[in-house]
Design a protein around this motif. Structure first.
Motif, short mmCIF file in Angstrom:
data_model
loop_
_atom_site.label_atom_id
_atom_site.label_comp_id
_atom_site.label_asym_id
_atom_site.label_seq_id
_atom_site.Cartn_x
_atom_site.Cartn_y
_atom_site.Cartn_z
N ASP A 50 0.91 -1.28 -0.12
CA ASP A 50 -0.03 -0.06 -0.04
C ASP A 50 0.86 1.38 -0.08
OD1 ASP A 50 -2.68 -1.22 -0.01
OD2 ASP A 50 -2.40 -1.67 2.10
N VAL A 51 2.06 1.07 0.85
CA VAL A 51 2.59 2.53 0.79
C VAL A 51 4.11 1.96 1.17
CG1 VAL A 51 3.36 4.50 2.34
CG2 VAL A 51 0.71 3.66 2.29
N VAL A 52 5.04 2.57 0.50
CA VAL A 52 6.66 2.51 0.60
C VAL A 52 7.08 3.87 1.16
CG1 VAL A 52 8.86 2.38 -0.20
CG2 VAL A 52 7.08 0.63 -0.80
N ILE A 53 7.66 3.81 2.44
CA ILE A 53 8.02 5.02 3.20
C ILE A 53 9.43 5.19 2.95
CG2 ILE A 53 7.99 6.54 5.31
CD1 ILE A 53 5.63 4.94 5.93
N VAL A 54 10.40 6.16 2.31
CA VAL A 54 11.59 6.16 2.49
C VAL A 54 12.13 7.16 3.53
CG1 VAL A 54 13.52 7.02 0.86
CG2 VAL A 54 11.45 6.01 0.05
N GLY A 55 12.64 6.71 4.41
CA GLY A 55 13.12 7.47 5.69
C GLY A 55 12.22 6.96 7.02
N ALA A 56 12.75 6.40 7.87
CA ALA A 56 12.36 6.13 9.03
C ALA A 56 12.66 6.57 10.25
CB ALA A 56 12.44 4.40 9.20
N ARG A 57 12.50 7.90 10.43
CA ARG A 57 12.78 8.79 11.55
C ARG A 57 11.48 9.33 12.13
NH1 ARG A 57 18.14 9.23 12.71
NH2 ARG A 57 19.45 8.80 11.24
N CYS A 58 11.46 10.82 12.37
CA CYS A 58 10.24 11.31 13.14
C CYS A 58 9.43 11.60 12.38
CB CYS A 58 10.83 12.77 13.79
SG CYS A 58 12.04 12.53 15.03
N ALA A 59 9.27 11.60 10.81
CA ALA A 59 7.94 11.56 10.18
C ALA A 59 7.74 10.18 9.65
CB ALA A 59 8.32 12.35 8.91
N GLY A 60 8.77 9.34 9.08
CA GLY A 60 8.49 8.30 8.69
C GLY A 60 7.97 7.01 9.48
N ALA A 61 8.75 6.93 10.53
CA ALA A 61 8.54 5.84 11.52
C ALA A 61 6.96 6.06 12.03
CB ALA A 61 9.32 5.69 12.59
N PRO A 62 6.61 7.41 12.63
CA PRO A 62 5.18 7.33 12.89
C PRO A 62 4.19 7.17 12.13
CG PRO A 62 6.55 9.06 13.86
CD PRO A 62 7.29 8.48 12.89
N LEU A 63 4.35 7.52 10.89
CA LEU A 63 3.37 7.53 9.65
C LEU A 63 3.40 5.82 9.40
CD1 LEU A 63 1.87 8.27 7.44
CD2 LEU A 63 3.84 8.51 5.83
N GLY A 64 4.42 5.20 9.33
CA GLY A 64 4.42 3.61 9.33
C GLY A 64 3.45 3.08 10.34
N MET A 65 3.70 3.30 11.35
CA MET A 65 3.09 2.98 12.54
C MET A 65 1.48 3.20 12.49
SD MET A 65 3.20 4.50 16.63
CE MET A 65 2.50 5.84 16.02
N LEU A 66 1.14 4.53 12.30
CA LEU A 66 -0.26 4.58 12.00
C LEU A 66 -1.10 3.97 10.91
CD1 LEU A 66 0.13 8.45 12.63
CD2 LEU A 66 -0.91 6.66 14.36
N LEU A 67 -0.36 3.78 9.78
CA LEU A 67 -1.12 3.16 8.67
C LEU A 67 -0.86 1.44 8.98
CD1 LEU A 67 0.72 4.84 5.67
CD2 LEU A 67 -1.82 5.03 6.39
N ALA A 68 0.14 1.26 9.61
CA ALA A 68 0.22 -0.37 9.75
C ALA A 68 -0.87 -0.91 10.70
CB ALA A 68 1.60 -0.89 10.21
N GLN A 69 -1.10 0.06 11.76
CA GLN A 69 -2.20 -0.29 12.69
C GLN A 69 -3.59 -0.17 12.23
OE1 GLN A 69 -1.52 2.20 16.07
NE2 GLN A 69 -2.73 3.93 15.32
N GLN A 70 -3.74 0.39 10.93
CA GLN A 70 -5.12 0.48 10.41
C GLN A 70 -4.89 -0.55 9.40
OE1 GLN A 70 -6.71 4.69 9.55
NE2 GLN A 70 -4.51 5.21 9.76
N GLY A 71 -4.18 -1.22 9.17
CA GLY A 71 -4.19 -2.93 8.33
C GLY A 71 -3.64 -2.51 6.99
N TYR A 72 -2.91 -1.25 6.49
CA TYR A 72 -2.26 -1.19 5.48
C TYR A 72 -0.79 -1.80 5.47
CZ TYR A 72 -6.14 1.92 4.59
OH TYR A 72 -7.22 2.49 4.44
N SER A 73 -0.47 -2.43 4.26
CA SER A 73 0.92 -3.01 4.28
C SER A 73 1.72 -1.98 4.01
CB SER A 73 0.97 -4.04 2.83
OG SER A 73 0.53 -3.39 1.84
N VAL A 74 2.61 -1.82 4.97
CA VAL A 74 3.82 -0.56 4.83
C VAL A 74 5.12 -1.16 4.86
CG1 VAL A 74 4.58 1.37 6.14
CG2 VAL A 74 2.13 0.77 6.20
N GLU A 75 5.98 -0.91 3.92
CA GLU A 75 7.51 -1.00 4.07
C GLU A 75 8.33 0.28 3.98
OE1 GLU A 75 10.43 -4.31 3.12
OE2 GLU A 75 8.44 -4.15 3.84
#
Length: 438
Positions: A50-75
């Motif tokens: 569903d989403v590929v997030i480039v960068g896993a710090r203060c914007a990318g990691a929380p975004l990945g957390m929020l989308l994943a907990q809603q059931g989206y596949s996040v890399e």
């Protein structure tokens, strides 16, 4: 508190119209499409995320957390290992603290050993404002964590809620289908690979690879207005944050992890020290010693790190286009003098997560949802961007402001208002993306 003081403290510490979708025909993706097609050695995964997030710090990691907990596949992908240090202002102002609390992450942050900051002491050419910020009579705590601790915490939470992370992964290009970004390609420990996705998010900082590859237009650029240097000290006996302004320089002391204090110096660009680590350290230490109050605060303390320097452009980019969107410093970065970067990244993560949920679920068009996020970002940031740029010019304080400050210091309610503005308690509510009303 007088209007002059209110405006100046807002400048000190706060210190719309939606951007239209980029026309795919205006972006030269064709060469990249061919490059992907002929890159025979690149393995393309069958899965479409569903989403590929480039960068896993203060914007990318929380975004990945929020989308994943809603059931989206996040890399998530990041070129560095989790917990790698990075240049940072450290301070999480009150809007960011509220966001961490809403995500349930404040206890985890405190477990890293980052102390709460409840005292603030501000010194403007010898005029003092000090006390404890309060909201509805309750003391407000902010935090200044090391990024080694904060980023690792955010990644751990994202993984715990279902997002995946590829570390040491460098993005080298884009996948494009029909004029839309449809994934990324890059190289990690397992070799080259292509990752397909419905949306690619650039959350990879002010030198964003994603922003460069999509050729995101810079819509405003004020350039470098100030420079800063910071280091970590052991043995500083300050109970909270202390900020001292002398001439066109500002010095701040913030308690952080491991019993250390981060001491930052902000100065005009023309005062840049000579090249080399030794010259930087000499400039930093001599500048601190020139201010008696700071020298006294550091008496008996030891500098335990090599000072680090930063010179940040004040610039913002178009936030979205066909199949891609930018979050945090990748799309909007300003001088660290106002210490808003971390809190802004958290807000971006929340607002963008809501917008992508609407777009990916089909309750709103995906492009419309991303346009709504971009409009929200600009509506929330344009004023602060202008204030930060003015603040970063480090103009000397006028006599009128200093006189007003003396009167403010004598008024308990005015002091509380002043300190609340400093930590961000008066920041507007970040209600969400504007898609529902625009």
């Amino acid at each position: 508190m007088t209007l002059a003081v209110q405006c100046s403290v807002s400048l000190l510490c706060t210190i719309a119209c939606p951007l239209s979708c980029i026309n795919a025909e205006t972006i030269a993706f064709s060469c990249r499409e061919v490059d992907v097609l002929v890159a025979g050695r690149v393995d393309t995964e069958d899965k479409v995320y569903d989403v590929v997030i480039v960068g896993a710090r203060c914007a990318g990691a929380p975004l990945g957390m929020l989308l994943a907990q809603q059931g989206y596949s996040v890399e998530m992908v990041d070129r560095n290992p989790t917990g790698t240090d990075t240049l940072s202002t450290h301070w999480v102002r009150w809007p960011g603290v509220r966001q961490l609390r809403s995500w349930g992450l404040l206890p985890a942050l405190e477990k890293t050993g980052c102390p709460p900051i409840v005292n603030a002491s501000l010194d403007f050419e010898g005029r003092m404002i000090s006390g404890r910020p309060r909201v509805e009579g309750i003391e407000v705590a902010t935090y200044a964590p090391r990024r080694t601790a904060l980023d690792a915490l955010l990644v751990a939470e994202a993984r715990a809620r279902g997002a995946r992370l590829r570390e040491r992964f460098a993005v080298t290009g884009l996948l494009v289908t029909g004029g839309r970004v449809a994934g990324v390609r890059g190289t990690g420990p397992d070799g080259p690979v292509a990752l397909r996705a419905r949306v690619v998010v650039g959350a990879d900082g002010r030198n964003s690879t994603v922003a460069r590859l999509v050729e995101s237009p810079v819509v405003e650029d004020r350039g470098v207005l100030a420079r800063s240097v910071y280091g970590y000290w052991a043995g500083v006996a300050e109970p909270g944050v202390r900020v001292v302004f002398r001439g066109r320089r500002g010095i701040s002391l913030w308690p952080t992890n491991d019993g250390l204090t981060v001491v930052s110096l902000v100065f005009p660009p023309e005062e840049a020290p000579g090249s080399g680590r030794s010259a930087l350290a000499d400039f930093y230490l001599s500048s601190l010693r020139e201010v008696p109050e700071v020298e006294q605060a550091l008496t008996g303390a030891d500098l335990v790190s090599q000072p680090r320097a930063a010179a940040v452009r004040n610039a913002r980019r178009q936030a979205h286009g066909p199949g891609w969107v930018l979050a945090g410093d990748a799309g909007h970065h300003k001088d660290p003098v106002s210490a808003q970067g971390i809190s802004d990244a958290f807000v971006d993560a929340q607002v963008l997560a809501n917008a992508l949920d609407a777009g990916l679920s089909g309750s709103a068009g995906l492009d419309r949802a991303m346009a709504g996020y971009a409009a929200t970002r600009d509506a929330q940031r344009l004023g602060a961007f202008a204030y930060t740029c003015e603040q970063a010019e480090l103009r000397p304080f006028g006599a009128g402001f200093l006189d007003d400050l003396a009167r403010t210091a004598a008024d308990e309610q005015a002091v509380e208002t002043f300190l609340n503005t400093f930590v961000g308690c008066d920041a507007p509510s970040d209600a969400g993306w504007l898609g529902e009303s625009h």
